[in-house]
Design an enzyme around this catalytic site. Structure first.
Site, short mmCIF file in Angstrom:
data_model
loop_
_atom_site.label_atom_id
_atom_site.label_comp_id
_atom_site.label_asym_id
_atom_site.label_seq_id
_atom_site.Cartn_x
_atom_site.Cartn_y
_atom_site.Cartn_z
N CYS A 118 -8.23 0.07 7.79
CA CYS A 118 -9.16 0.07 8.93
C CYS A 118 -10.54 0.53 8.53
CB CYS A 118 -8.77 1.08 9.98
SG CYS A 118 -7.19 0.96 10.65
N ARG A 128 -12.06 -4.31 3.23
CA ARG A 128 -10.95 -3.36 3.21
C ARG A 128 -9.65 -3.99 3.73
NH1 ARG A 128 -13.13 2.09 3.27
NH2 ARG A 128 -11.40 2.87 4.50
N TRP A 158 -6.14 -2.53 10.79
CA TRP A 158 -5.05 -3.05 9.96
C TRP A 158 -3.80 -2.40 10.54
CZ3 TRP A 158 -1.35 -1.14 6.49
CH2 TRP A 158 -0.79 -2.09 5.62
N ASN A 198 -8.52 5.72 12.22
CA ASN A 198 -7.92 5.23 10.97
C ASN A 198 -6.85 6.24 10.57
OD1 ASN A 198 -9.12 5.02 7.53
ND2 ASN A 198 -7.30 4.19 8.45
N GLY A 199 -5.62 5.78 10.39
CA GLY A 199 -4.55 6.69 9.99
C GLY A 199 -3.30 6.46 10.82
N GLU A 248 0.66 -7.54 -13.99
CA GLU A 248 -0.62 -7.65 -13.29
C GLU A 248 -0.95 -9.12 -12.98
OE1 GLU A 248 -2.38 -5.74 -11.73
OE2 GLU A 248 -4.37 -6.64 -11.61
N LYS A 305 -1.48 -10.60 -9.24
CA LYS A 305 -2.67 -11.35 -8.81
C LYS A 305 -2.26 -12.66 -8.15
CE LYS A 305 -4.80 -8.84 -8.90
NZ LYS A 305 -4.98 -7.49 -9.19
N GLU A 313 -0.59 -12.08 -4.72
CA GLU A 313 -1.52 -11.53 -3.72
C GLU A 313 -2.39 -12.60 -3.08
OE1 GLU A 313 -3.01 -7.06 -4.83
OE2 GLU A 313 -3.57 -8.62 -6.24
N HIS A 323 19.08 -11.17 -19.63
CA HIS A 323 19.89 -10.26 -18.81
C HIS A 323 19.83 -10.62 -17.32
CE1 HIS A 323 20.76 -7.74 -22.25
NE2 HIS A 323 19.47 -7.80 -22.58
N LYS A 344 -7.65 -3.28 1.28
CA LYS A 344 -8.28 -2.90 0.03
C LYS A 344 -8.01 -1.44 -0.31
CE LYS A 344 -10.91 -3.41 -3.57
NZ LYS A 344 -10.30 -4.11 -4.72
N1 HGA Z 1 -2.28 3.46 13.35
C1 HGA Z 1 -3.41 2.78 13.90
C2 HGA Z 1 -4.54 2.66 12.90
C3 HGA Z 1 -4.08 1.91 11.68
C4 HGA Z 1 -4.90 2.12 10.44
O1 HGA Z 1 -5.50 3.15 10.17
N2 HGA Z 1 -4.93 1.14 9.55
O2 HGA Z 1 -5.63 1.27 8.35
C5 HGA Z 1 -3.03 1.41 14.44
O3 HGA Z 1 -1.98 0.86 14.07
O4 HGA Z 1 -3.77 0.88 15.25
#
Ligand code: HGA
Length: 610
Positions: A2, A27, A75, A100-101, A483, A487, A490, A506, A605
């Protein structure tokens, strides 16, 4: 992960906030939102699923005038990516929050708040913050005290931006476990998840520390630490220019960053080498004294950085003669471990905010390691601030989600570390001088390997319609195979696996048929003959081989065997050199498949949540 942006200014903030979000797009996110307090005291909000450009369109259609606002790219961690889950969250048209969190006790708080009459409009953990905040404001607390009371109820990680409709003079921010910076303007102040968001409006920043609470007006910034004391935090001028985070004439950031590798490596070496040795002071003023005590190394990292660590284990054991353990941070932090005597604890992270790596560092600090060292690309990051020693990788801003120049500069930093530690153990002066000379030659060698771009672009066509790919390598090339596979998966979404070539029989050999491309990294080293036998095993079962080999390797292209020649290189540098064509291969396959190269689906990111 986020992105947060906030502004309190004497000019309209919506455009500043949207530009900030655009700069945080790298990000990774799934939805975006903005809330602005308009001149009539109304709190207006726009939220959209998908790209910031869509949010900008929504704001253009229904403008958000006002001098105070917060914005967010989300996110999702709790609740699907959807407009109703996008931030900012608002309670009863009074206060707004971006977060964020992860709030770990959100279920308990949600049940209490529901019982108290709050109505929830999202499935996010974040929404409990805004209801708690509302209750505190409704009880008559000032905004700063309301945030203080609210954060006291929260368990977990957060960076917060908060505003109250009844208080147009304040923007409040808090940091616990997720990064947040304050941008200092003239008669205006800002908050953001990182400096890139704010480079168009300022280059002066204050980096909040864990547990900090900040109150911003247009003229002032006040910060309280975790103990509730008013504190002064240093003002730093960022050296990053707004242009450094621009795409220029490249089609994607990832391609730009692949091609920036020669300069990035040269910058990482600059000032850190004498003619015949590595300067230990490059790791910090205490490094020389600390390194002399080191008898073992533990390296902890995630993702691409973990692959760099796997290469370094070979170097540290073979060149420096030091036992080296390497582990993924999310595993390391949750298991009981034995700390080797006189061990150096090394963390590697591009952003320096990777939540698992940071947690591992904090755990290690309490576990009796002799010293901690961060290898990191962001000078102001938490990892850098909290480690005893630091080696910055100087790759410049890396915007593409798939890491490229961060990886090769990490490898360069790890070679510097190997040589610096090695001279105190097994490495003699002549060998040290030889390695230093080799290191200086890397940027030029990378230029030469980048010249293969067109050839690899053509090769990519043979991968576009594949569902699976196998990558093989031995020794230091096994992590490079890992790696390369990372890549490819991803950004092209092709399932790719890497194996040490000796493991083929194996199990994975069962997967080989005419449909299975097998990518092999084959420098001319002691393991080459063994590797060739492994290739025969693949050929005998009809697998399509794509062998990246240097000019010294005696291998001829035949039916089912494509050989891509790389410039000759020393075995020490082979991991750096052989990485580049695998990056280019993943890039060109993704372009042909039409995926979102710089922001691949589901990925972020700077992984600031665990
Ligand atoms: N938990 C919150 C914020 C998510 C977050 O920090 N993402 O990087 C949510 O799900 O909205």
């Amino acid at each position: 992960m986020c992105g947060i942006v906030g502004a309190i200014a004497q000019r309209p903030v919506a455009a500043i906030l949207l530009e900030g979000l655009r700069r945080l797009e790298y990000r990774g996110y799934d939805s975006a939102g903005i809330a602005v307090l308009n001149p009539d005291g109304q709190l207006n909000r726009a939220r959209t699923l998908g790209k910031v450009a869509r949010l900008a369109e929504a704001v253009a259609a229904q403008p958000l005038p006002g001098l105070l606002g917060i914005a967010h790219t989300r996110w999702a961690t709790h609740g699907e990516p959807a407009t109703h889950n996008a931030h900012p969250h608002i309670c009863r048209d009074r206060c707004a929050v971006v977060h964020n969190g992860i709030i770990e006790n959100h279920e308990l708080l949600r049940a209490e708040q529901r019982a108290a009459g709050h109505r929830f409009t999202s499935e996010t953990d974040t929404e409990v913050i805004v209801h708690a905040l509302y209750d505190a404001l409704a009880a008559g607390l000032s905004l700063i005290d309301a945030v203080r009371q609210t954060t006291a109820q929260l368990q977990g990680a957060y960076a917060l931006g908060v505003l109250d409709r009844h208080d147009p003079e304040h923007l409040v921010a808090a940091r616990q476990g997720s990064p947040l910076v304050i941008g200092i303007g003239f008669g205006e102040h800002f908050i953001a998840s990182d400096v890139f968001a704010l480079l168009p409006v300022t280059n002066r920043f204050i980096f909040l520390e864990e547990g900090d609470l900040a109150e911003l007006t247009r003229e002032t910034v006040r910060i309280w630490n975790a103990a509730g004391e008013l504190v002064e935090r240093p003002l730093k001028t960022s050296q990053v220019t707004a242009e450094a985070a621009e795409r220029g004439s490249y089609r994607h950031f990832m391609l730009k960053e692949i091609f920036e590798q020669p300069q990035a490596l040269a910058a990482t070496l600059e000032g850190r080498l004498l003619a015949d040795r590595v300067l230990p002071e490059s790791f910090g003023s205490q490094a020389a004294a600390l390194f002399s005590q080191i008898q073992a190394v533990t390296i902890v990292a995630c993702g691409t950085s973990f692959h760099a660590a796997l290469v370094a284990r070979h170097w540290l054991e073979a060149i420096a003669g030091l036992p080296c353990q390497v582990e993924v941070a999310s595993e390391y932090r949750y298991r009981a471990h034995v700390v080797p005597a006189q061990a150096l604890f090394v963390t590697i992270s591009q952003s320096g905010e990777t939540a698992d790596t940071l947690a591992a560092l904090r755990l290690a600090q309490a576990s009796g390691y002799a010293a901690t060292l961060a290898i990191c690309n962001v000078p102001e990051s938490s990892l850098v601030r909290e480690s005893d020693l630091v080696l910055l990788t100087r790759a410049g801003p890396e915007i593409g989600v798939a890491s490229t120049k961060a990886f090769t500069t990490q490898l360069t930093a790890l070679l510097l570390l190997t040589i610096a530690l090695g001279r105190l153990h097994r490495l003699d002066a002549t060998e040290e001088a030889r390695l230093v000379t080799l290191l200086r030659s890397v940027p030029k060698q990378l230029e030469a390997v980048l010249a293969l771009d067109a050839q690899i672009a053509a090769l990519a066509e043979q991968f576009v319609d594949k569902q699976h790919t196998l990558f093989l390598g031995r020794g230091t090339q096994y992590p490079i195979a890992l790696e390369g596979a990372l890549k490819l998966k991803e950004i092209s979404y092709i399932h790719a696996e890497a194996y040490p070539a000796g493991e083929l029989k194996h199990g994975p050999l069962a997967l080989i048929d005419e449909e299975m491309p097998v990518v092999v990294v084959a420098p001319n080293n002691a393991l080459l003959e063994k590797l060739k036998s492994n290739l025969e095993e693949v050929r005998a079962r009809g697998g399509q081989l794509f062998v990246f080999a240097d000019s010294q390797v005696a291998l001829t292209a035949t039916a089912g065997v494509t050989v891509i020649r790389l410039p000759e290189t020393d075995d020490l540098l082979a991991p750096l050199i052989f990485t580049v064509p695998l990056q280019l291969l993943a890039y060109h396959v993704a372009v042909l498949k039409g995926t979102d190269v710089d922001q691949p689906r589901n990925l972020a990111k700077s992984v600031t949540v665990e």
